[in-house]
Every structure is written in C-alpha cells, then in structure tokens.
Design an enzyme around this catalytic site. Structure first.
Site, PDB file in Angstrom:
ATOM      1  N   HIS A 130       0.473  -1.307  -0.437  1.00 58.58           N
ATOM      2  CA  HIS A 130      -0.098  -0.347  -0.054  1.00 58.58           C
ATOM      3  C   HIS A 130       0.957   1.122  -0.234  1.00 58.58           C
ATOM      4  O   HIS A 130       1.949   0.726   0.443  1.00 58.58           O
ATOM      5  CB  HIS A 130      -1.267  -0.076   1.428  1.00 58.58           C
ATOM      6  CG  HIS A 130      -2.044   1.068   1.613  1.00 58.58           C
ATOM      7  ND1 HIS A 130      -1.207   1.921   1.822  1.00 58.58           N
ATOM      8  CD2 HIS A 130      -3.179   0.983   0.631  1.00 58.58           C
ATOM      9  CE1 HIS A 130      -2.608   3.314   1.945  1.00 58.58           C
ATOM     10  NE2 HIS A 130      -3.746   2.097   1.605  1.00 58.58           N
ATOM     11  N   ASP A 207       3.377  -4.291   8.180  1.00 58.38           N
ATOM     12  CA  ASP A 207       1.897  -3.969   8.094  1.00 58.38           C
ATOM     13  C   ASP A 207       0.822  -4.849   7.976  1.00 58.38           C
ATOM     14  O   ASP A 207       0.364  -5.742   7.449  1.00 58.38           O
ATOM     15  CB  ASP A 207       2.010  -2.724   6.866  1.00 58.38           C
ATOM     16  CG  ASP A 207       0.739  -2.420   5.509  1.00 58.38           C
ATOM     17  OD1 ASP A 207      -0.306  -2.210   7.248  1.00 58.38           O
ATOM     18  OD2 ASP A 207       0.148  -1.901   5.078  1.00 58.38           O
ATOM     19  N   GLN A 210      -4.579  -4.957   7.187  1.00 60.53           N
ATOM     20  CA  GLN A 210      -5.643  -6.042   6.949  1.00 60.53           C
ATOM     21  C   GLN A 210      -5.464  -7.332   6.857  1.00 60.53           C
ATOM     22  O   GLN A 210      -6.976  -7.943   7.416  1.00 60.53           O
ATOM     23  CB  GLN A 210      -5.458  -6.258   5.286  1.00 60.53           C
ATOM     24  CG  GLN A 210      -5.264  -5.034   4.214  1.00 60.53           C
ATOM     25  CD  GLN A 210      -6.730  -4.391   3.973  1.00 60.53           C
ATOM     26  OE1 GLN A 210      -8.503  -5.276   4.944  1.00 60.53           O
ATOM     27  NE2 GLN A 210      -7.082  -2.989   3.818  1.00 60.53           N
ATOM     28  N   LYS A 233     -10.613  -0.410  10.396  1.00 67.34           N
ATOM     29  CA  LYS A 233     -10.406  -1.408   9.910  1.00 67.34           C
ATOM     30  C   LYS A 233     -11.237  -3.059  10.537  1.00 67.34           C
ATOM     31  O   LYS A 233     -11.384  -4.004  10.061  1.00 67.34           O
ATOM     32  CB  LYS A 233      -9.545  -2.129   9.000  1.00 67.34           C
ATOM     33  CG  LYS A 233      -9.471  -0.914   8.269  1.00 67.34           C
ATOM     34  CD  LYS A 233      -7.724  -1.225   7.098  1.00 67.34           C
ATOM     35  CE  LYS A 233      -7.446  -0.236   6.693  1.00 67.34           C
ATOM     36  NZ  LYS A 233      -8.265   0.818   4.759  1.00 67.34           N
ATOM     37  N   CYS A 372      -4.668   2.168  -3.394  1.00 61.96           N
ATOM     38  CA  CYS A 372      -3.405   2.974  -3.034  1.00 61.96           C
ATOM     39  C   CYS A 372      -2.616   1.662  -3.454  1.00 61.96           C
ATOM     40  O   CYS A 372      -1.777   1.462  -2.281  1.00 61.96           O
ATOM     41  CB  CYS A 372      -4.013   2.934  -1.734  1.00 61.96           C
ATOM     42  SG  CYS A 372      -5.076   4.909  -1.225  1.00 61.96           S
TER      43      CYS A 372
HETATM   44  N1  C6P Z   1      -6.055   0.537   2.755  1.00 67.42           N
HETATM   45  C1  C6P Z   1      -8.056   0.299   1.982  1.00 67.42           C
HETATM   46  O1  C6P Z   1      -9.161   0.330   0.768  1.00 67.42           O
HETATM   47  P1  C6P Z   1      -4.856   3.456   7.153  1.00 67.42           P
HETATM   48  O2  C6P Z   1      -5.760   4.873   5.585  1.00 67.42           O
HETATM   49  O3  C6P Z   1      -4.005   4.870   7.175  1.00 67.42           O
HETATM   50  O4  C6P Z   1      -6.026   3.219   7.894  1.00 67.42           O
HETATM   51  O5  C6P Z   1      -4.111   2.913   6.475  1.00 67.42           O
HETATM   52  C2  C6P Z   1      -3.255   2.415   5.866  1.00 67.42           C
HETATM   53  C3  C6P Z   1      -3.281   1.592   4.503  1.00 67.42           C
HETATM   54  C4  C6P Z   1      -2.042   0.321   4.828  1.00 67.42           C
HETATM   55  N2  C6P Z   1      -1.761  -0.643   4.678  1.00 67.42           N
HETATM   56  C5  C6P Z   1      -2.858  -1.754   3.979  1.00 67.42           C
HETATM   57  C6  C6P Z   1      -2.195  -2.966   3.621  1.00 67.42           C
HETATM   58  C7  C6P Z   1      -3.509  -0.755   3.684  1.00 67.42           C
HETATM   59  O6  C6P Z   1      -4.936  -1.535   3.389  1.00 67.42           O
HETATM   60  C8  C6P Z   1      -4.639   0.576   3.952  1.00 67.42           C
HETATM   61  C9  C6P Z   1      -5.371   0.669   3.886  1.00 67.42           C
HETATM   62  C10 C6P Z   1      -7.302   0.681   2.669  1.00 67.42           C
HETATM   63  O7  C6P Z   1      -7.378  -0.322   1.027  1.00 67.42           O
HETATM   64  C11 C6P Z   1      -7.602   2.807   2.605  1.00 67.42           C
HETATM   65  S1  C6P Z   1      -6.482   3.254   0.874  1.00 67.42           S
END
Ligand code: C6P
Length: 414
Positions: A130, A207, A210, A233, A372
């Site tokens: 991401h 990370d 997910q 999430k 993203c």
């Molecule tokens: N992915 C998606 O629709 P944040 O935005 O900081 O809570 O999470 C960022 C992030 C980092 N790593 C991974 C693997 C992610 O999937 C995400 C967030 C969302 O896929 C929003 S772009």
C-alpha cells in the site's frame, strides 16, 4: 447458492448488531456492504461505548486529578491493555496509539531515519505494498540517500521468495512488508519472511492493516520488531491506530512529535522525554476513539478471531467460485485458500468505475480504482480494478447479490 458450501448460520445473527446494515441506500434498495478493506462497519457496542464516554466521562487524560479525568485516563489505558492482549504483546507500554497505520509507519520512518538508518543503507519492501508502506520510505530515501529494493510478486499474486533471498544477500537494514495485501488478498508467510530477515540482521516491520482485523495475529509468534494497524478496519472508530514495537527497540528510538504528554522536564532550550508509551503520544489523544477501539476488541475477541477467519475463508471460496463463472472477468491474486476475504477483479472492456457505479445502483458498496497500490496495478499492466471485500457481518446472500448485479453489468455493456 450453487456450490456445496455450508454456511455458518451463527454469523447471520451478527448482522443485527450493526445498525447501518439495516439501511436502504436508495429507495427500496438495501445496503450490501462489500468494502470492509477500506473501512469496517461498527457494531452497536462500539457506538454505545463512545456515546457513553461523551455523556458521562468526557475529560482530558493524564492531566487532571478530578474524577472525570481519572476515569478517562483509566479507560484509555484499559484500551491499551486490551490491544496488547489481543496481539500477544509482552506489555501494554509496547502499544503506541497513533492516528492510523499510515501515521504508525511514518513514525517509524522518521525515527528510524534518525537512529538506525544511514546513507546508502538498503530497505527492502515488496511490490504489493500500500502507498502507506512505500511513500514514507521514498521520502526518507530522498533525505538519507537510502536504497529501496522490492520483493517481486508472481503472476498469481504471491511473493517471489527467491527474489527475497537474493535481496537478503545485500544485507538490508530493514524489511517492511504487508502481512495481507489489500488488493490481492494474499496472506504472506510473515513468520518465514521475518525469520530470514533476522538471520541477516535486519529490523522488521509488519503492515498489519489488513491482517490484524481478519486473522489471529500474535506478534511474539511472528517474531516481528514492529507492527502497524488501524482501529477503523477492525470494527473500531476512525482516527486511532496502533504502532506496536518491541520494548527495547522503542526505547532506542527518538521521539516523533514534540509537545504535551511526551515530556518529563521542559526548559527554555531543552527537554527530557517521557517513558514509553507516552514518549510517542504527544498532545491530547483520541480518548473516545481508544474506548471505542477497546469495545471493538472485546467484540472481536468474544466472537473469536479463529472463527472470523474461517467464516471469511468460506465466503472468499464461494465468491471466487462464482466470480470465475462470469465471462470476461479476471480475478487478481492467488487461490482462495491462500488469501483473506478480498477479491479484486477486472472485466474485459468495462472500466472499474462503471462497474462500481452500476453495483451502487443495486445497493452494493465496493471500491474501484488503484486502492492506494499503484505499483501493484502497474505490475499487472492495469490502471485499476474493482474490489469486493468481506468481514464477519457478510453472508453468502451478499455474494449472490454481487454476482447477480455483475451479470447485469456485463449485460449492459454487452
Ligand atoms: N487501505 C483500502 O481501501 P490507514 O488509511 O492509515 O488506516 O491504512 C493504510 C493502509 C496501510 N496498509 C494497508 C495494507 C492498507 O490496506 C491500508 C488502507 C484502505 O485498501 C484504504 S486506502
């Protein structure tokens, strides 16, 4: 239903606890929410915990001696303990509250850039990251002149571990990777990746944005040094996330943001900083959000992460079977048995935004675009995809609704 799938009916009743799932998104059209990888919906317990805090307790923490401040501080720190238990951390002080996964990784890039990393050092990432686990390192690489290299991904959406072995020969200082891809759904062999990094003396960051919401994760078992994830999430509120780190490593890092709460003593020209975890929590934190997060963790724990993972495995197997029957539909990523509840796909000759718009007309919320993860889409020579993602409140019926609507999309675009 057309396969021999056996649904877990106890999950049907869970839907009752998510008020938003009762709404209609267009007159007479109920919501089918298939966008949990973007953000999850919230159970009534989380909404009520935050409401209760604002009605009864609202106060700043770690500052006042009055009853409300003490109650707020207690509840905030209790949320930290819940997070620590949930991921198997050694101590609550290893859990730092941030705004989200993105901020947690930026915190690490900023502080590791001022301690561990030196010009010319190699940082290993993967092609499936991401942007939140790419851009902070690119920004740091510009300042520190770091080298960035990437574990390749195979055509079927797995990490190419041979390419990782080659990179390890170059002695990386840091390996940072996603445990589960937000596009491919691939669940990466995190334990193996970390073990190899350690054998080569590299620091590891996972990370978990997910993975932590969807599969049982134990940071000690993984052997990682740091992990980042977001409450929103995993049934919790927006605006709060976690950086977990091993105590001795967090102790070595310099602070990130400066201000209230992260200090011990302040003089006009200098300061000393506070102990963990407060060293990394400058300013008034998101107290109601921490309490809501704690309630979300209670909910996930009492449901059981093992059961949630199995439920999503069943859903993704069924979804992939059914999606594969649609002419011109191509699924990104590996076999259902190797992934979590995420299915991204393209439809020949139809733009993902058009797909998502027609699905929305049928009340179905999916995400369309690059999610993203632009370099990942470049890897497959596609500009965008449509993504359906599942959580504990989804059912086989949701997938049947999706499939029916996708057949309508194909018919419309002929
Ligand atoms: N992915 C998606 O629709 P944040 O935005 O900081 O809570 O999470 C960022 C992030 C980092 N790593 C991974 C693997 C992610 O999937 C995400 C967030 C969302 O896929 C929003 S772009």
């Amino acid at each position: 239903m057309t396969t021999d799938f056996k649904p877990d009916y106890s999950f049907e009743s869970i839907r009752e606890e998510f008020p938003i799932l009762k709404r209609e998104v267009h007159p007479g059209v109920p919501l089918t929410y298939l966008d949990s990888a973007a953000t999850s919906q919230k159970p009534i317990h989380v909404i009520e915990a935050m409401d209760h805090y604002y009605r009864n307790t609202n106060a700043n923490i770690h500052r006042g001696v009055h009853m409300l401040a003490e109650e707020a501080t207690f509840s905030y720190e209790q949320a930290r303990e819940k997070v620590a238990r949930f991921i198997g951390a050694n101590k609550p002080k290893e859990v730092i509250f941030t705004r989200n996964t993105t901020e947690s990784i930026n915190l690490l890039a900023y502080t590791l850039g001022r301690s561990l990393l030196k010009p010319g050092d190699l940082v290993v990432l993967t092609e499936m990251e991401h942007h939140s686990n790419l851009v902070p390192w690119q920004m740091l690489a510009q300042v520190l002149n770091l080298r960035l290299e990437f574990i390749r991904i195979t055509d079927d959406g797995m990490l190419d571990l041979d390419s990782y072995d080659q990179l390890l020969k170059q002695n990386p200082k840091l390996v940072s990777f996603t445990q589960m891809s937000n596009v491919l759904g691939t669940i990466n062999p995190a334990q193996e990746i970390i073990k190899k990094a350690k054998e080569n003396g590299a620091v590891t960051i996972v990370d978990g944005a997910q993975s932590v919401p969807h599969i049982p994760v134990n940071v000690k078992q993984l052997g990682a040094d740091f992990m980042a994830f977001s409450a929103h999430k995993m049934l919790g509120p927006l605006g709060i996330g976690v950086l977990w780190g091993r105590e001795e490593l967090l102790e070595e890092l310099p602070p990130f943001l400066g201000g209230g709460d992260m200090i011990k003593k302040v003089y006009l020209r200098s300061f000393t900083y506070n102990d963990l975890p407060h060293k990394f929590e400058a300013g008034t934190p998101a107290v109601a959000e921490a309490i809501g997060f704690g309630a979300a963790i209670d909910y996930l724990s009492s449901t059981g992460m093992d059961r949630i993972a199995i439920h999503e495995q069943n859903l993704i197997k069924y979804a992939i079977d059914e999606l594969q029957k649609i002419d011109g539909l191509h699924i990104l990523g590996p076999d259902a048995s190797l992934r979590g509840g995420v299915a991204s796909f393209t439809l020949d000759g139809i733009h993902p935004h058009d797909v998502a718009q027609i699905l929305d007309g049928d009340g179905i919320a999916v995400r369309a675009g690059h999610h993203c993860a632009m370099p990942l889409h470049d890897r497959y020579n596609i500009p965008a995809s449509t993504r359906a993602s599942f959580y504990l409140y989804n059912t086989i019926n949701d997938i049947d609704v999706l499939i029916k609507s996708l057949k309508r999309v194909v018919k419309i675009f002929g």
